[in-house]
Scaffold this active site. Structure first.
Site, PDB file in Angstrom:
ATOM      1  N   LEU A 174      28.187   7.031  -3.712  1.00  0.00           N
ATOM      2  CA  LEU A 174      27.181   6.305  -2.951  1.00  0.00           C
ATOM      3  C   LEU A 174      25.763   6.561  -3.437  1.00  0.00           C
ATOM      4  CD1 LEU A 174      27.282   4.514  -0.315  1.00  0.00           C
ATOM      5  CD2 LEU A 174      26.059   6.424   0.694  1.00  0.00           C
TER       6      LEU A 174
ATOM      7  N   HIS B 282      33.427   2.355   2.407  1.00  0.00           N
ATOM      8  CA  HIS B 282      32.559   3.414   2.875  1.00  0.00           C
ATOM      9  C   HIS B 282      32.916   3.990   4.233  1.00  0.00           C
ATOM     10  CE1 HIS B 282      28.877   5.660   3.026  1.00  0.00           C
ATOM     11  NE2 HIS B 282      28.382   4.987   4.033  1.00  0.00           N
TER      12      HIS B 282
ATOM     13  N   GLN C  62      33.704  -0.831   6.491  1.00  0.00           N
ATOM     14  CA  GLN C  62      32.405  -1.164   5.904  1.00  0.00           C
ATOM     15  C   GLN C  62      32.400  -0.957   4.393  1.00  0.00           C
ATOM     16  OE1 GLN C  62      28.589   1.289   6.658  1.00  0.00           O
ATOM     17  NE2 GLN C  62      28.262  -0.704   7.604  1.00  0.00           N
TER      18      GLN C  62
ATOM     19  N   HIS D 126      29.858  -0.552   1.540  1.00  0.00           N
ATOM     20  CA  HIS D 126      28.437  -0.261   1.352  1.00  0.00           C
ATOM     21  C   HIS D 126      27.983  -0.939   0.065  1.00  0.00           C
ATOM     22  CE1 HIS D 126      24.751   1.924   0.643  1.00  0.00           C
ATOM     23  NE2 HIS D 126      24.853   2.541   1.803  1.00  0.00           N
TER      24      HIS D 126
ATOM     25  N   GLU E 117      21.249   3.785   1.079  1.00  0.00           N
ATOM     26  CA  GLU E 117      20.417   2.669   1.469  1.00  0.00           C
ATOM     27  C   GLU E 117      18.951   3.104   1.563  1.00  0.00           C
ATOM     28  OE1 GLU E 117      22.399   0.151   4.398  1.00  0.00           O
ATOM     29  OE2 GLU E 117      20.743   0.720   5.683  1.00  0.00           O
TER      30      GLU E 117
ATOM     31  N   PHE F 251      15.509   1.861   7.368  1.00  0.00           N
ATOM     32  CA  PHE F 251      16.909   1.768   7.001  1.00  0.00           C
ATOM     33  C   PHE F 251      17.430   0.401   7.380  1.00  0.00           C
ATOM     34  CE2 PHE F 251      20.563   4.235   5.657  1.00  0.00           C
ATOM     35  CZ  PHE F 251      19.944   5.262   4.968  1.00  0.00           C
TER      36      PHE F 251
ATOM     37  N   ARG G  72      28.857  -1.028  11.095  1.00  0.00           N
ATOM     38  CA  ARG G  72      27.991   0.063  11.506  1.00  0.00           C
ATOM     39  C   ARG G  72      26.646  -0.025  10.805  1.00  0.00           C
ATOM     40  NH1 ARG G  72      26.573   4.882   9.172  1.00  0.00           N
ATOM     41  NH2 ARG G  72      28.156   4.868   7.545  1.00  0.00           N
TER      42      ARG G  72
ATOM     43  N   ARG H 133      24.650  -4.148   6.121  1.00  0.00           N
ATOM     44  CA  ARG H 133      25.442  -3.869   4.916  1.00  0.00           C
ATOM     45  C   ARG H 133      26.450  -4.945   4.580  1.00  0.00           C
ATOM     46  NH1 ARG H 133      26.167   2.624   5.872  1.00  0.00           N
ATOM     47  NH2 ARG H 133      24.005   3.064   5.320  1.00  0.00           N
TER      48      ARG H 133
HETATM   49  C1  LIG Z   1      28.537   9.186   0.759  1.00  0.00           C
HETATM   50  C2  LIG Z   1      28.300   8.947   2.214  1.00  0.00           C
HETATM   51  C3  LIG Z   1      27.002   8.828   2.705  1.00  0.00           C
HETATM   52  C4  LIG Z   1      26.767   8.618   4.051  1.00  0.00           C
HETATM   53  N1  LIG Z   1      25.475   8.538   4.503  1.00  0.00           N
HETATM   54  C5  LIG Z   1      25.249   8.394   5.836  1.00  0.00           C
HETATM   55  C6  LIG Z   1      23.928   8.373   6.347  1.00  0.00           C
HETATM   56  O1  LIG Z   1      22.952   8.505   5.619  1.00  0.00           O
HETATM   57  N2  LIG Z   1      23.745   8.218   7.670  1.00  0.00           N
HETATM   58  C7  LIG Z   1      24.810   8.092   8.528  1.00  0.00           C
HETATM   59  O2  LIG Z   1      24.587   7.978   9.715  1.00  0.00           O
HETATM   60  N3  LIG Z   1      26.072   8.107   8.065  1.00  0.00           N
HETATM   61  C8  LIG Z   1      26.318   8.263   6.739  1.00  0.00           C
HETATM   62  N4  LIG Z   1      27.614   8.296   6.275  1.00  0.00           N
HETATM   63  C9  LIG Z   1      28.719   8.290   7.235  1.00  0.00           C
HETATM   64  C10 LIG Z   1      28.883   9.661   7.867  1.00  0.00           C
HETATM   65  O3  LIG Z   1      28.474  10.638   6.968  1.00  0.00           O
HETATM   66  C11 LIG Z   1      30.319   9.961   8.242  1.00  0.00           C
HETATM   67  O4  LIG Z   1      30.857   8.888   8.944  1.00  0.00           O
HETATM   68  C12 LIG Z   1      30.377  11.181   9.131  1.00  0.00           C
HETATM   69  O5  LIG Z   1      29.738  12.252   8.509  1.00  0.00           O
HETATM   70  C13 LIG Z   1      31.782  11.548   9.505  1.00  0.00           C
HETATM   71  O6  LIG Z   1      31.783  12.800  10.156  1.00  0.00           O
HETATM   72  P1  LIG Z   1      33.073  13.381  10.826  1.00  0.00           P
HETATM   73  O7  LIG Z   1      32.690  14.669  11.431  1.00  0.00           O
HETATM   74  O8  LIG Z   1      33.671  12.353  11.696  1.00  0.00           O
HETATM   75  O9  LIG Z   1      34.097  13.585   9.622  1.00  0.00           O
HETATM   76  P2  LIG Z   1      34.028  14.499   8.297  1.00  0.00           P
HETATM   77  O10 LIG Z   1      32.714  15.081   8.053  1.00  0.00           O
HETATM   78  O11 LIG Z   1      34.662  13.700   7.226  1.00  0.00           O
HETATM   79  O12 LIG Z   1      34.945  15.710   8.666  1.00  0.00           O
HETATM   80  C14 LIG Z   1      36.325  15.601   8.792  1.00  0.00           C
HETATM   81  C15 LIG Z   1      36.882  16.968   9.072  1.00  0.00           C
HETATM   82  O13 LIG Z   1      38.230  16.849   9.458  1.00  0.00           O
HETATM   83  C16 LIG Z   1      39.005  17.771   8.770  1.00  0.00           C
HETATM   84  N5  LIG Z   1      40.347  17.227   8.679  1.00  0.00           N
HETATM   85  C17 LIG Z   1      40.739  16.026   8.184  1.00  0.00           C
HETATM   86  N6  LIG Z   1      42.071  15.904   8.283  1.00  0.00           N
HETATM   87  C18 LIG Z   1      42.529  17.036   8.861  1.00  0.00           C
HETATM   88  C19 LIG Z   1      43.813  17.509   9.213  1.00  0.00           C
HETATM   89  N7  LIG Z   1      44.928  16.795   8.984  1.00  0.00           N
HETATM   90  N8  LIG Z   1      43.906  18.733   9.775  1.00  0.00           N
HETATM   91  C20 LIG Z   1      42.799  19.503   9.989  1.00  0.00           C
HETATM   92  N9  LIG Z   1      41.574  19.084   9.665  1.00  0.00           N
HETATM   93  C21 LIG Z   1      41.435  17.873   9.111  1.00  0.00           C
HETATM   94  C22 LIG Z   1      38.304  18.011   7.469  1.00  0.00           C
HETATM   95  O14 LIG Z   1      38.604  19.295   6.993  1.00  0.00           O
HETATM   96  C23 LIG Z   1      36.851  17.908   7.881  1.00  0.00           C
HETATM   97  O15 LIG Z   1      36.398  19.170   8.318  1.00  0.00           O
HETATM   98  C24 LIG Z   1      27.855   8.493   4.933  1.00  0.00           C
HETATM   99  C25 LIG Z   1      29.152   8.591   4.450  1.00  0.00           C
HETATM  100  C26 LIG Z   1      29.390   8.803   3.100  1.00  0.00           C
HETATM  101  C27 LIG Z   1      30.792   8.867   2.606  1.00  0.00           C
END
Ligand SMILES: Cc1cc2nc3c(=O)[nH]c(=O)nc-3n(C[C@H](O)[C@H](O)[C@H](O)COP(=O)(O)OP(=O)(O)OC[C@H]3O[C@@H](n4cnc5c(N)ncnc54)[C@H](O)[C@@H]3O)c2cc1C
Ligand code: SF4
Ligand code: FES
Lengths: 254, 584
Positions: B252, B353, B240, B242, B255, B116, B394, B286
């Site tokens: 997306l 991203h 970031q 991407h 990578e 990666f 990141r 990135r």
């Molecule tokens: C397309 C894509 C591919 C990616 N690929 C990778 C990868 O291969 N490897 C890697 O390390 N990272 C990757 N990332 C980054 C990584 O996936 C995310 O940064 C990470 O999953 C974020 O997780 P989280 O739990 O912080 O937020 P999220 O999974 O976004 O969860 C947010 C949560 O908060 C809740 N929420 C939001 N606002 C409120 C509110 N006001 N009240 C109550 N609940 C709320 C939502 O319901 C949800 O449950 C990728 C990101 C994207 C977009």
């Protein structure tokens, strides 16, 4: 239906001036705060046929009628929020391109069937998730945990690959005539998720899960209509998974 | 209005929230409030993998991983936190495997690993295989596995509850968290959750950009709620981009596609990354790759009639490899572009991203009220937070890692705090702010439309604060955002009902996006240097003398109720690595 000409990829017609066409969305509306009756409402939208049905719904919501209500999040077929009945078939609005469903006739959009409609395209998902939870959808193992990872051969991993793809969108379950007639049936999605563990070589609760699915509301209700496989936006061979569970129940081998 | 009482309340049920919930539920009475059903969270969209120096397929160790993380973040990373991230990565991956995650396997049956961007052997010698993965749906499998384990542990969820306000009470001069206020989508009812500890795990803010890989629901609600209550936001200028989003759509393409051997090409078919990053080439970090793509486009070597994209070429890879390792993204190309990746290159462009910045925390996940004071009872983890393990940029696969390592840490710390703490008294009239906001939007007859303001915001962000920035473009954005915030006061919604009023919630989400866009632009304007994801054409070099420090932005409100942003700075924690020039 057959007279409409669909865009063929690579046909060279892309260069033409405006890509926009007028599409009619015929949407099943229901708002119990206003009326107990559901009605159809037509909206005309200018849209590029290469866009998604979800883009069309957004255009309506954002520019024409803010009260149109539907669930969505990822917009690319990964979160499972926006299963709906589009031209009579269960699909994800974000994974259905307008050009692929004959935009020259009104596109009908309704909520998925068999779950209580709460408003417009939003249904009550709780019974669906309850059925999922009932099959014990988590890895169960006995004995002490190893210090490193459990080993699993690539072949054993492949064995249940298909059913790990499920995004719990309910397109399958809500396309199943057995489920429409009897909401007690676990439904294909729950069975798919049981399959994911029954056929995971690391799991040791296959017997328990099979017993749950042996219930009167379990796998035997399936009449192999293949609606679920057709509906699944993740391309999971849902009917095959159900068949494999049935076979495992008979042979007790999995 | 309903009042609930819990030991621990978690806001969000993505990877970070559910990882925290599994720990917190074992130790305290916990409620998880989430605006989406847990399995709808955007963690599910993550594709490529999760980094950990398991050394299953080649030599590797956590120190190398730490170094790559620090270097990848252009030395703005807090190195104590990066060490924890890299060290605990190994258990984080093994824990997920034990919870049932179906990782791809090696011939020996261990967890397989792949290359990666930015991850290297021995401090940059060559790419290393460090990313643990499950095809190209690693995030999906993490989200499913964590949800499955939440079901197993009996975690209590409040689905489709939108947290809209953070309650803070001052006790003996110390600001403490008292709970949160949530809006129930199904009924329109307002709920106050009194809690001894609160964990924000509400994800990113990508929706202020137009071309983005982020979900419609990633509107920075958690960041905005804390910021509005006077808490700082750290390093918000670092976002970031991407390199490989589907052209115009932003969806997306991982990578991992380049990790499997995919190559970026310009209109002449040239593998242009060889010019910009001779060693790591297409797998440079990135920010470097995104800038290289735009440089190609600006210099007239972009593809298509408008020369506005480049190609991701997978055609030299065997179809079996694409089917086994990259099934989802090849399907995206087929579904959304009508392109067959076996035979045709895929048009791509950089896509907004990931938010490196967010709510500042220490390594226990405790939220900071300033450079060193914690807010008792308040925690954050995941993309909403800034620990800071990602610094200015990141590395791929480090976020799925971050949400697991720091989600777990925050879950344990918050629950342990709740075990010994007392409830903090709720402010008088705790639901007042949310009730007013909702009533005002519902009753407003203003002429501004949510969709129009959001479109204008996204357009200005894409045009002015994306991959390349200058004093002038950022100022243009700052002015435009100020105008939009003014017009927002006049916004109205069409749906006046109580049930499932998503029209109303989109209006509230837009308000959050506007607030955060302003923080981003103001922070970017002040940072007169280029570092990681923040690239200033007018200051193209990194300036360690003046800017080796984190930005801390605060909301200030004067006596007339007029608000502004105050910027302060926080030192970077350096342990073993001295800043060096970043070359790939
Ligand atoms: C397309 C894509 C591919 C990616 N690929 C990778 C990868 O291969 N490897 C890697 O390390 N990272 C990757 N990332 C980054 C990584 O996936 C995310 O940064 C990470 O999953 C974020 O997780 P989280 O739990 O912080 O937020 P999220 O999974 O976004 O969860 C947010 C949560 O908060 C809740 N929420 C939001 N606002 C409120 C509110 N006001 N009240 C109550 N609940 C709320 C939502 O319901 C949800 O449950 C990728 C990101 C994207 C977009
Ligand atoms: S099996 Fe397919 S259709 Fe059924 S819930 Fe899962 S993803 Fe949806
Ligand atoms: S919006 Fe996520 S699956 Fe359609």
């Amino acid at each position: 239906m057959s007279t409409a000409t669909l865009d063929k990829p690579g046909s060279g017609s892309q260069q033409d001036a405006s890509p926009y066409i007028t599409v009619v969305f015929r949407i099943r509306r229901f708002n119990p705060e206003v009326s107990d009756e559901a009605t159809w409402q037509d909206f005309q939208v200018e849209i590029d046929p290469k866009e998604r049905v979800l883009d069309g719904l957004h255009k309506i919501k954002w520019d024409l009628d803010g009260s149109l209500t539907f669930r969505r999040s990822c917009a690319h077929g990964i979160c499972g929020s926006d299963a709906m009945r589009i031209n009579g078939k269960n699909r994800l609005a974000c994974k259905t391109l307008i050009k692929d469903i004959n935009p020259h006739k009104p596109i009908t959009v309704e909520p998925i069937k068999g779950l209580t409609v709460l408003k417009d395209l939003v249904v009550d998902m709780d019974p669906f998730f309850q059925a999922y939870r009932d099959v014990m959808p988590f890895l169960i193992t006995k004995g002490n945990e190893p210090t490193r990872e459990r080993l699993q051969s690539a072949e054993d991993r492949e064995r249940f690959d298909d059913t790990t793809k499920c995004i719990l969108c309910a397109a399958c379950t809500s396309s199943c005539p057995v489920f429409w007639n009897d909401g007690q049936y676990f439904g294909p999605a729950a069975i798919v998720n049981a399959h994911r563990f029954i056929f995971d070589s690391r799991d040791e609760a296959g017997e328990q899960r099979l017993e749950i699915l042996n219930d009167k509301d379990g796998v035997w209700r399936c009449r192999t209509t293949f609606n679920c496989t057709d509906a699944c936006p993740r391309g999971i061979e849902v009917t095959k998974a159900i068949q494999e569970v049935k076979r495992a129940l008979i042979t007790r081998r999995f | 209005m309903k009042i609930h009482k819990y030991d621990t309340v978690i806001v969000g049920a993505g990877g970070a929230g559910m990882r925290a919930a599994i720990e917190a539920t074992k130790r305290s009475r916990t409620a998880v409030l989430t605006k989406l059903y847990p399995t709808r969270s955007h963690t599910g969209a993550a594709q490529g993998g999760m980094a950990a120096a398991l050394a299953n397929v080649e030599e590797d160790n956590w120190e190398w991983h730490t170094f790559d993380t620090v270097k990848g973040g252009d030395y703005l990373v807090d190195q104590d936190a990066a060490e924890i991230l890299a060290k605990e990565a190994i258990d984080a991956v093994l824990d997920l495997e034990k919870m049932g995650l179906p990782f791809n396997r090696t011939k020996d049956g261990t967890i397989d690993q792949r290359r990666f961007g930015g991850h290297s052997r021995n401090h940059g010698e060559a790419p290393v295989r460090r990313s643990c993965y499950a095809a190209d749906r690693t995030g999906h499998m993490i989200l499913q596995t964590l949800y499955q384990n939440c079901v197993k542990e009996g975690v209590e969820f409040f689905n489709e509850f939108y947290v809209l306000d953070q309650l803070i009470t001052e006790v003996d001069g110390v600001k403490k968290s008292a709970g949160v206020v949530a809006y129930e989508l199904a009924t329109g009812e307002i709920h106050v959750f009194q809690a001894k500890s609160v964990i924000y795990a509400s994800g990113g803010t990508g929706k202020f950009f137009k071309v983005t890989s982020n979900a419609h629901t990633l509107t920075g609600d958690g960041q905005a709620a804390c910021f509005r209550r006077g808490l700082p936001l750290e390093d918000m200028e670092f976002f970031q981009f991407h390199p490989t989003g589907i052209w115009r759509m932003g969806i997306l393409l991982t990578e991992g596609a380049r990790g499997e051997g995919g190559i970026l090409r310009n209109k002449d078919g040239e593998r242009f990354m060889e010019k910009y990053a001779p060693v790591m080439k297409d797998l440079a970090s990135r920010d470097v790759v995104s800038r290289s793509i735009y440089t190609e486009i600006r210099e007239g070597r972009g593809c298509g009639p408008e020369g506005d994209h480049v190609y991701l070429d997978l055609t030299h890879l065997p179809p079996e490899q694409l089917d086994a390792k990259l099934p989802d993204i090849t399907e995206f190309a087929r579904t959304y572009l009508g392109i067959e990746p076996y035979t045709d290159p895929i048009p791509i462009q950089p896509t907004a991203h990931y938010a490196m910045g967010g709510i500042p925390t220490n390594v226990q996940g405790e939220v900071l009220a300033d450079n060193d004071t914690v807010v008792p009872g308040l925690y954050a983890a995941g993309e909403v937070a800034c620990v800071s393990v990602h610094g200015a940029n990141r590395l791929g696969t480090n976020s799925l890692l971050d949400i697991n390592v720091f989600g777990r840490r925050a879950g344990i710390a918050a629950a342990e705090y709740a075990q010994k703490a007392d409830y903090v008294e709720l402010p008088e009239n705790p639901a007042e702010f949310v009730a007013q906001q909702v009533e005002q939007l519902r009753n407003s007859t203003g002429s501004e439309r949510v969709a129009e303001l959001r479109r204008e915001l996204q357009e200005t962000m894409d045009a002015n604060v994306m991959v390349f920035r200058t004093e002038q473009t950022i100022k243009t954005a700052v002015e435009k955002i100020a105008e939009l915030r003014e017009r927002y006061k006049n916004v109205s919604v069409q749906d006046k009902g109580k049930r499932f009023n998503t029209d109303l919630l989109e209006a509230i989400e837009l308000g959050n996006l506007l607030d955060l866009a302003e923080v981003m632009a103001v922070s970017a304007l002040a940072r007169k240097e280029s570092r990681g994801g923040h690239y200033r054409e007018d200051y193209p070099n990194r300036d360690d003398v003046n800017f080796m420090r984190h930005t801390m932005a605060y909301r200030e409100v004067d006596s007339d109720g007029k608000d502004s942003i105050r910027l302060d700075y926080k030192p970077v924690v350096q342990t073993r690595y001295q800043p060096m020039e970043r070359k790939y």
